[in-house]
Design a protein around this motif. Structure first.
Motif, mmCIF file in Angstrom:
data_model
loop_
_atom_site.group_PDB
_atom_site.id
_atom_site.type_symbol
_atom_site.label_atom_id
_atom_site.label_comp_id
_atom_site.label_asym_id
_atom_site.label_seq_id
_atom_site.Cartn_x
_atom_site.Cartn_y
_atom_site.Cartn_z
ATOM 1 N N VAL A 131 -0.933 22.985 3.747
ATOM 2 C CA VAL A 131 0.193 23.756 3.208
ATOM 3 C C VAL A 131 0.151 25.140 3.839
ATOM 4 O O VAL A 131 -0.895 25.612 4.263
ATOM 5 N N GLY A 132 1.301 25.777 3.945
ATOM 6 C CA GLY A 132 1.361 27.134 4.490
ATOM 7 C C GLY A 132 1.423 27.147 6.002
ATOM 8 O O GLY A 132 1.691 26.136 6.650
ATOM 9 N N ASP A 133 1.152 28.332 6.566
ATOM 10 C CA ASP A 133 1.227 28.528 8.013
ATOM 11 C C ASP A 133 -0.158 28.892 8.548
ATOM 12 O O ASP A 133 -1.158 28.607 7.910
ATOM 13 N N ILE A 157 -4.941 8.756 9.174
ATOM 14 C CA ILE A 157 -4.842 9.003 7.737
ATOM 15 C C ILE A 157 -3.371 9.133 7.345
ATOM 16 O O ILE A 157 -2.643 9.950 7.893
ATOM 17 N N GLU A 158 -2.962 8.338 6.374
ATOM 18 C CA GLU A 158 -1.558 8.234 5.992
ATOM 19 C C GLU A 158 -1.222 9.145 4.813
ATOM 20 O O GLU A 158 -2.003 9.282 3.875
ATOM 21 N N ASP A 159 -0.044 9.757 4.864
ATOM 22 C CA ASP A 159 0.481 10.534 3.743
ATOM 23 C C ASP A 159 1.303 9.576 2.884
ATOM 24 O O ASP A 159 2.529 9.555 2.925
ATOM 25 N N LYS A 160 0.593 8.756 2.102
ATOM 26 C CA LYS A 160 1.245 7.634 1.404
ATOM 27 C C LYS A 160 2.214 8.061 0.311
ATOM 28 O O LYS A 160 3.029 7.270 -0.145
ATOM 29 N N GLY A 164 4.471 15.637 2.719
ATOM 30 C CA GLY A 164 4.768 16.567 3.803
ATOM 31 C C GLY A 164 3.540 17.271 4.353
ATOM 32 O O GLY A 164 3.631 18.024 5.325
ATOM 33 N N ILE A 165 2.343 17.028 3.762
ATOM 34 C CA ILE A 165 1.171 17.766 4.240
ATOM 35 C C ILE A 165 0.764 17.328 5.642
ATOM 36 O O ILE A 165 0.271 18.147 6.423
ATOM 37 N N SER A 166 0.995 16.075 5.986
ATOM 38 C CA SER A 166 0.649 15.625 7.345
ATOM 39 C C SER A 166 1.538 16.284 8.380
ATOM 40 O O SER A 166 1.075 16.703 9.451
#
Length: 194
Positions: A131-133, A157-160, A164-166
Motif C-alpha cells: 500500500v502507498g508509494d 503469489i495470487e491476490d485472491k 489491489g496490493i499486488s
C-alpha cells in the motif's frame, strides 16, 4: 558474476519470484561488504516474514534464519511482518495486514533516518510496497552512500481477494527500479557474487 566492491556508492535493487534467491544473494553481498571491512557502516532493515511453506514453496525468511549474526553490522532491525496475500482470510484482513506492515516497516525506516549509516540494506522491501508509494525509502536512500534492497516481483503469489496490493507492489517496485543504478532480476538472470 560481479565484485561486491563495485556496488559501493550504488543503489542496487534485486528482484524476483519467491524462492529465486533474493535473500541469499543479498546476504552474500552483505558478507562481501563485511569482508571488505564495512561491517560497522552497515544498517540492515529486515522486513521479511517468518519462513513458511506456501503451495509447496518456501516463502519469507529473515537473515537470521540463514544463521546471520547481527553483531557483524552496525544496526540490524528485524520487523515483524505478516504476508497478507498468504495469511489473509478475506479482503479486509489482507488489507489490514498490508497496512500494518506498512506502518511497522515505516517505523523501522524512520529509525534509520534518525541514525543513518553509509550502507543501507533492506530485505524484502515488498512488504512496504503493498500500500502507498515509495514513501520514506527515497529519504532513506538520500542519507546513505550505498543502498542494497530486494523485493518480490512478477511471481506466483495470487491476490485472491482482488485487494489491489499486488498491482500497487508491482507499480511501486517499478518506480524504484527507475531511480536505482542497478536492477538484478533473478527471474531472468543467474548471478554469482565474488
Amino acid at each position: 558474476m560481479f565484485d561486491v566492491a563495485n556496488l559501493l556508492g550504488k543503489r542496487v535493487l534485486i528482484v524476483g519470484d519467491v524462492g529465486s534467491g533474493k535473500t541469499v544473494l543479498t546476504l552474500k553481498i552483505v558478507y562481501g561488504l563485511i569482508d571488505l571491512g564495512f561491517g560497522g557502516r552497515i544498517s540492515i532493515l529486515d522486513f521479511a516474514p517468518n519462513i513458511m511453506l506456501h503451495c509447496g514453496r518456501r516463502v519469507g525468511g529473515k537473515f537470521t534464519d540463514y544463521s546471520f549474526n547481527p553483531k557483524l553490522v552496525r544496526m540490524y532491525i528485524p520487523v515483524e511482518t505478516i504476508p497478507p496475500r498468504i495469511l489473509g482470510k478475506c479482503r479486509d484482513e489482507v488489507l489490514m495486514y498490508a497496512n500494518m506492515n506498512r506502518g511497522r516497516c515505516g517505523d523501522a525506516i524512520k529509525l534509520f533516518i534518525d541514525d543513518p549509516s553509509d550502507i543501507l540494506v533492506i530485505n524484502d522491501l515488498s512488504l512496504y510496497f503493498h500500500v502507498g508509494d515509495l514513501g520514506l525509502i527515497v529519504d532513506a536512500m538520500k542519507l546513505c552512500k550505498t543502498f542494497i534492497a530486494n523485493a518480490y516481483f512478477d511471481g506466483f503469489i495470487e491476490d485472491k481477494f482482488s485487494t489491489g496490493i499486488s498491482i500497487n507492489e508491482r507499480e511501486v517496485t517499478m518506480n524504484l527500479m527507475k531511480i536505482v543504478d542497478i536492477v538484478i532480476n533473478l527471474n531472468v538472470q543467474g548471478v554469482r557474487v565474488m
